[in-house]
Design a protein around this motif. Structure first.
Motif, PDB file in Angstrom:
ATOM      1  N   GLU A   1      -1.262   2.378 -10.820  1.00 55.00           N
ATOM      2  CA  GLU A   1      -0.627   3.668 -10.497  1.00 55.00           C
ATOM      3  C   GLU A   1       0.287   4.178 -11.615  1.00 55.00           C
TER       4      GLU A   1
ATOM      5  N   ASN B   1       0.832  -1.215   0.000  1.00 52.47           N
ATOM      6  CA  ASN B   1       0.000   0.000   0.000  1.00 52.47           C
ATOM      7  C   ASN B   1       0.861   1.257   0.000  1.00 52.47           C
TER       8      ASN B   1
ATOM      9  N   GLN C   1       1.115   4.007  -2.937  1.00 52.51           N
ATOM     10  CA  GLN C   1       0.782   5.399  -2.607  1.00 52.51           C
ATOM     11  C   GLN C   1       1.885   6.359  -3.086  1.00 52.51           C
TER      12      GLN C   1
ATOM     13  N   GLU D   1       1.321   9.288  -5.887  1.00 51.90           N
ATOM     14  CA  GLU D   1       1.502  10.719  -5.576  1.00 51.90           C
ATOM     15  C   GLU D   1       2.525  11.415  -6.468  1.00 51.90           C
TER      16      GLU D   1
END
Ligand SMILES: Cc1cc2nc3c(=O)[nH]c(=O)nc-3n(C[C@H](O)[C@H](O)[C@H](O)COP(=O)(O)O)c2cc1C
Length: 184
Positions: A98, A59, A63, A67
């Motif tokens: 992502e 995770n 993340q 970002e």
């Protein structure tokens, strides 16, 4: 607002030339651009598509990639391929997405003359599968890396510095372009 670039090394070696290349890019970056080397790829478990429970390290990694405005990779070549830790990390991003449409640049560096070009080709193929945005001058293989760095891991070879500057500036332009396209 600052532009952020996540930097991922395929090497776990403490004296890694690839990690040092990413650190050099962080120093080269203009004031409004922050390049951050992401550590801890070795804390990710082996990829398993059936892993349904929340995995903290996965995770956190996802993340950080989400970002960032862009991602730069620098990898060694092991037995003509990319290191397992890097492929494993990329596999964790396939279904979560992502890297989809994310501007990226990819470097390989090796003490051997071809510069890890087979690993670079393999990495580019995987980045294509992940739907990344690869613009102009977004890949570079650096051969004979040991004679292009000093003992402190700083790049001393003028042409390599120029090639890295071109790659970084092209990536920054691609980030700006992709943001404009997004607004339009
Ligand atoms: C198991 C192993 C396999 C390797 N295979 C290759 C290879 O196929 N091609 C190559 O150019 N270098 C190969 N090398 C040499 C690496 O390029 C070299 O270790 C390099 O310094 C790794 O990059 P780093 O300094 O960022 O860790 C290999 C090294 C190891 C330990």
């Amino acid at each position: 607002m600052k532009t952020t670039i996540a930097a991922i090394s395929g090497s776990l070696k403490s004296t890694s030339s690839n990690t040092n290349i990413l650190r050099a890019l962080a120093v080269m970056a203009p004031n409004n651009v922050v390049v951050t080397v992401i550590e801890g790829l070795d804390t990710l478990p082996h990829f398993n598509p059936e892993a349904e429970e929340e995995i903290a390290s996965v995770n956190l990694f996802r993340q950080k990639i989400k970002e960032a405005d862009a991602v730069i990779f620098s990898t060694p070549e092991y037995a003509f391929g990319i290191p397992g830790i890097l492929k494993n990390a990329l596999d964790w991003l396939v279904s979560s997405g992502e890297l989809n449409t994310k501007p990226v640049a990819a470097i390989s560096a090796s003490p051997l003359y071809p510069g890890g070009d087979k690993a670079l080709a393999s990495l580019l193929l995987t980045l294509t599968a992940l739907g990344t945005n690869m613009g102009a001058n977004s890949s570079l293989s650096i051969g004979s890396i040991k004679i292009k760095m000093n003992e402190a891991g700083e790049i001393t070879h003028a042409e390599t510095i120029q090639a890295l500057e071109l790659l970084l500036n092209s990536l920054i332009e691609n980030i700006a372009l992709s943001k404009t396209e997004y607004i339009e």
